[in-house]
Design an enzyme around this catalytic site. Structure first.
Site, short mmCIF file in Angstrom:
data_model
loop_
_atom_site.label_atom_id
_atom_site.label_comp_id
_atom_site.label_asym_id
_atom_site.label_seq_id
_atom_site.Cartn_x
_atom_site.Cartn_y
_atom_site.Cartn_z
CE LYS A 1 83.57 5.32 65.43
NZ LYS A 1 83.59 3.88 65.10
CE1 TYR B 1 83.74 4.46 59.74
CE2 TYR B 1 81.65 5.55 60.11
CZ TYR B 1 82.89 5.16 60.56
OH TYR B 1 83.28 5.46 61.85
CB THR C 1 87.98 -2.47 65.67
OG1 THR C 1 88.94 -2.00 64.74
CG2 THR C 1 86.58 -2.13 65.19
CG HIS D 1 87.01 6.97 62.59
ND1 HIS D 1 87.11 5.77 61.93
CD2 HIS D 1 87.63 7.89 61.80
CE1 HIS D 1 87.73 5.96 60.76
NE2 HIS D 1 88.05 7.24 60.67
CD GLU E 1 88.85 8.69 57.72
OE1 GLU E 1 89.42 9.11 58.76
OE2 GLU E 1 88.70 7.48 57.47
P1 CMP Z 1 85.95 2.62 62.88
O1 CMP Z 1 87.36 2.61 63.32
O2 CMP Z 1 85.22 3.92 62.89
O3 CMP Z 1 85.88 2.01 61.41
C1 CMP Z 1 84.81 1.27 60.92
C2 CMP Z 1 83.75 1.03 61.96
O4 CMP Z 1 82.86 0.00 61.68
C3 CMP Z 1 84.41 0.60 63.27
O5 CMP Z 1 85.13 1.64 63.85
C4 CMP Z 1 83.20 0.11 64.03
O6 CMP Z 1 82.42 1.19 64.57
C5 CMP Z 1 82.41 -0.56 62.91
N1 CMP Z 1 82.65 -2.01 62.86
C6 CMP Z 1 83.80 -2.64 62.52
N2 CMP Z 1 83.65 -3.98 62.55
C7 CMP Z 1 82.36 -4.19 62.91
C8 CMP Z 1 81.58 -5.35 63.13
N3 CMP Z 1 82.09 -6.57 62.96
N4 CMP Z 1 80.29 -5.19 63.52
C9 CMP Z 1 79.76 -3.97 63.67
N5 CMP Z 1 80.45 -2.80 63.47
C10 CMP Z 1 81.73 -2.93 63.11
#
Ligand code: CMP
Length: 134
Positions: free
Chosen positions: A10, A49, A91, A115, A126
Site C-alpha cells: 500500500k 473495496y 489488520t 493487503h 481483485e
Molecule cells: P485490508 O486488508 O486492505 O482490507 C480493508 C482495509 O480497510 C484494511 O486493510 C485497512 O487498511 C482498512 N481498515 C480496516 N478496518 C479499519 C478501521 N477500523 N479504520 C480504518 N481503516 C480500516
C-alpha cells in the site's frame, strides 16, 4: 493444486521505501507470476473495496489507497491465500504477530502496509481489478 492470490503493497509502505524488504518476505515462499506499480483512481478504489462500502472507515480508506502508488504482486503457491494472509498478520499492526509484514511495517489499522486477498473468489476478483481481465 497451486492457488493464486493478490498481494498488494500500500501507499504508506511505498512512502516508507520498504517495497524491496516486503517483496523479499514473499518471494522465497511464493512464485511471483506478475507484478505492477499502480495508482488507483477513486473509481477503481471504490470497486476494489466494494465490500466495505457503507462502513465508517470507507471514505478514509479510499482516500488513503488513492494517495500514492501501490505495488501489486500476483502470487502463486500451495494454499497461497491462507499462507499469504498468515505472513501479512492482523489488520491492526498493534495486534499482529511478531515477524509478520504488518507487525514490521504497518503504522495503524488503516495504514497497515499491505493487503492480501481473503478467499480464492476475492483473489480472482481483485487480480482482475489490479491487473485487468486475462
Ligand atoms: P485490508 O486488508 O486492505 O482490507 C480493508 C482495509 O480497510 C484494511 O486493510 C485497512 O487498511 C482498512 N481498515 C480496516 N478496518 C479499519 C478501521 N477500523 N479504520 C480504518 N481503516 C480500516
Amino acid at each position: 493444486m497451486p492457488e493464486r492470490t493478490l498481494f498488494m503493497i500500500k501507499p504508506d509502505a511505498v512512502r516508507k521505501k520498504v517495497i524491496g524488504k516486503i517483496i523479499t518476505m514473499v518471494e522465497c515462499d511464493f512464485h511471483i507470476v506478475d507484478m505492477k506499480m499502480k495508482r488507483f483512481s477513486r473509481e477503481e478504489a471504490e470497486k476494489f473495496y466494494e465490500v466495505h462500502r457503507g462502513k465508517d472507515f470507507f471514505e478514509e480508506l479510499v482516500e488513503f489507497i488513492t494517495s500514492g502508488p501501490t505495488v501489486g504482486l500476483l502470487l502463486e503457491g500451495e494454499k497461497a491465500v491462507e499462507r499469504v494472509r498468515e505472513l501479512v498478520g492482523s489488520t491492526d499492526p498493534k495486534k499482529a504477530r511478531p515477524g509478520t509484514v504488518r507487525f514490521l511495517y504497518g503504522s495503524s489499522i488503516r495504514e497497515n502496509a499491505v493487503h492480501a486477498s481473503d478467499s480464492p473468489a476475492s483473489a480472482q476478483r481483485e487480480i482482475s481489478i489490479f491487473f485487468g481481465a486475462p
